[in-house]
Design an enzyme around this catalytic site. Structure first.
Site, PDB file in Angstrom:
ATOM      1  N   ASP A  27     -70.560  15.947  34.037  1.00 55.25           N
ATOM      2  CA  ASP A  27     -69.481  16.162  35.000  1.00 55.25           C
ATOM      3  C   ASP A  27     -69.542  17.565  35.615  1.00 55.25           C
ATOM      4  O   ASP A  27     -69.946  18.522  34.951  1.00 55.25           O
ATOM      5  CB  ASP A  27     -68.124  15.954  34.299  1.00 55.25           C
ATOM      6  N   ASN A  50     -65.837   5.182  39.608  1.00 58.19           N
ATOM      7  CA  ASN A  50     -66.381   6.025  40.675  1.00 58.19           C
ATOM      8  C   ASN A  50     -66.491   5.282  42.015  1.00 58.19           C
ATOM      9  O   ASN A  50     -66.678   5.911  43.066  1.00 58.19           O
ATOM     10  CB  ASN A  50     -67.739   6.630  40.279  1.00 58.19           C
TER      11      ASN A  50
HETATM   12  C1  IPE Z   1     -66.933  10.745  34.564  1.00 58.54           C
HETATM   13  O1  IPE Z   1     -66.671  11.761  35.470  1.00 58.54           O
HETATM   14  C2  IPE Z   1     -68.001   9.832  35.110  1.00 58.54           C
HETATM   15  C3  IPE Z   1     -69.337  10.401  35.215  1.00 58.54           C
HETATM   16  C4  IPE Z   1     -69.729  11.586  34.850  1.00 58.54           C
HETATM   17  C5  IPE Z   1     -70.306   9.500  35.768  1.00 58.54           C
HETATM   18  P1  IPE Z   1     -65.463  11.670  36.512  1.00 58.54           P
HETATM   19  O2  IPE Z   1     -65.533  12.899  37.326  1.00 58.54           O
HETATM   20  O3  IPE Z   1     -65.540  10.389  37.255  1.00 58.54           O
HETATM   21  O4  IPE Z   1     -64.195  11.665  35.561  1.00 58.54           O
HETATM   22  P2  IPE Z   1     -62.664  11.975  35.891  1.00 58.54           P
HETATM   23  O5  IPE Z   1     -62.307  11.185  37.103  1.00 58.54           O
HETATM   24  O6  IPE Z   1     -62.560  13.444  36.151  1.00 58.54           O
HETATM   25  O7  IPE Z   1     -61.922  11.589  34.663  1.00 58.54           O
HETATM   26  C1  IPE Z   2     -70.145  14.009  37.997  1.00 56.11           C
HETATM   27  O1  IPE Z   2     -69.753  15.037  38.834  1.00 56.11           O
HETATM   28  C2  IPE Z   2     -70.981  12.984  38.702  1.00 56.11           C
HETATM   29  C3  IPE Z   2     -70.306  11.713  38.947  1.00 56.11           C
HETATM   30  C4  IPE Z   2     -69.125  11.388  38.528  1.00 56.11           C
HETATM   31  C5  IPE Z   2     -71.030  10.742  39.731  1.00 56.11           C
HETATM   32  P1  IPE Z   2     -68.452  14.946  39.746  1.00 56.11           P
HETATM   33  O2  IPE Z   2     -68.863  14.407  41.083  1.00 56.11           O
HETATM   34  O3  IPE Z   2     -67.381  14.193  39.069  1.00 56.11           O
HETATM   35  O4  IPE Z   2     -68.078  16.468  39.882  1.00 56.11           O
HETATM   36  P2  IPE Z   2     -66.606  17.085  39.930  1.00 56.11           P
HETATM   37  O5  IPE Z   2     -65.890  16.641  38.690  1.00 56.11           O
HETATM   38  O6  IPE Z   2     -65.966  16.585  41.178  1.00 56.11           O
HETATM   39  O7  IPE Z   2     -66.864  18.563  39.948  1.00 56.11           O
HETATM   40 MG    MG Z   3     -65.863  14.781  37.853  1.00 56.36          MG
END
Ligand code: IPE
Ligand code: IPE
Ligand code: MG
Length: 244
Positions: free
Chosen positions: A18, A66
């Protein structure tokens, strides 16, 4: 009182990768630039885990939730997966890594599905580290699909039958679950399989999660006492017996 400690690396490491979006935002870049950098970070992490003797690495790349992101970001994540598959598979193959995709494939495009199947077939006979990429995965989806398949087979629902039907039945449960990006939540990752995983939360954003950050997580794991419901004294005794 001496605590029993692990000297070995975890057999199975799972990671919620993340923080890509925030990494990009801080650099005034589009979110997709963060995801691209995230792929680079994953390459580095795969190599580092294999070098340290991790047997199974499971990463969360795209969650069931997502899909709720802006359409443009979802489509760039799909493109990134397709590109990474073509680009990375030869190297994974020569590194002996066995690739598995874990998640609901019916929601994915024909192109992506074909790419996933080809990548798995290409690396199927490898004997090195297992790499599970969770894509269009959700812990609740996994429990439901497992329960449905047990019921379809007319079997009784037990921990064993469900466990055998879960999407990660080909590997033991994760010993260590790392989440980068500073949030302290599971976000519908491996709900069933993480029952006894040690949790480690890193403030590093995923693109900045380097070897030193991984070693920090492994060192923290080595300090944990895993009791699995027993008392500390029982664990210490079992450790002494195992050594003797
Ligand atoms: C969790 O991250 C999913 C992945 C890393 C693929 P998110 O960014 O989607 O999680 P939330 O929404 O902050 O809980
Ligand atoms: C994790 O990074 C990747 C996916 C969930 C696909 P994020 O895209 O959630 O990054 P933040 O949390 O917005 O920084
Ligand atoms: Mg995230």
């Amino acid at each position: 009182m001496t605590k029993s400690r692990h000297t070995s690396v975890p057999h199975h490491v799972a990671i919620v990768m993340d923080g890509n979006g925030r990494w990009a935002h801080r650099r005034l870049l589009p979110r997709v630039a963060g995801h691209r950098q995230g792929v680079e970070s994953l390459r580095r992490c795969i190599r580092a885990c294999a070098e340290r003797g991790v047997q199974v690495l499971t990463v969360f790349a795209f969650s069931s939730e997502n899909w709720n992101r802006p359409a443009e970001e979802v489509s760039s994540l799909m493109d990134l997966l397709a590109t990474a598959l073509t680009r990375e598979v030869p190297e994974l193959k020569s590194a002996g890594i066995r690739l598995h995709f874990v998640g609901e494939r019916s929601g994915l495009s024909e192109r992506v599905r074909a790419g996933l199947a080809a990548a798995e077939a290409e690396t199927a006979s490898n004997k090195g580290m297992v790499l599970n990429v969770c894509f269009n995965y959700g812990g609740r989806w996994d429990i439901v699909q497992a329960a449905a398949s047990v019921v379809r087979a007319g079997q009784p629902v037990t921990e064993e039958s469900l466990g055998r039907a879960m999407a990660l039945a080909h590997v033991p449960d994760p010993d260590l679950l790392i989440r980068t990006g500073g949030e302290q939540r599971i976000s519908n990752f491996l709900l069933w399989q993480c029952a006894y995983s040690e949790l480690f939360f890193s403030d590093r954003l995923w693109p900045e999660f380097d070897e030193a950050a991984l070693d920090e997580a492994l060192a923290a794991f080595a300090q944990r006492e895993r009791r699995f419901g027993k008392t500390s004294a029982q664990v210490a005794k079992a450790g002494t017996q195992a050594v003797a």
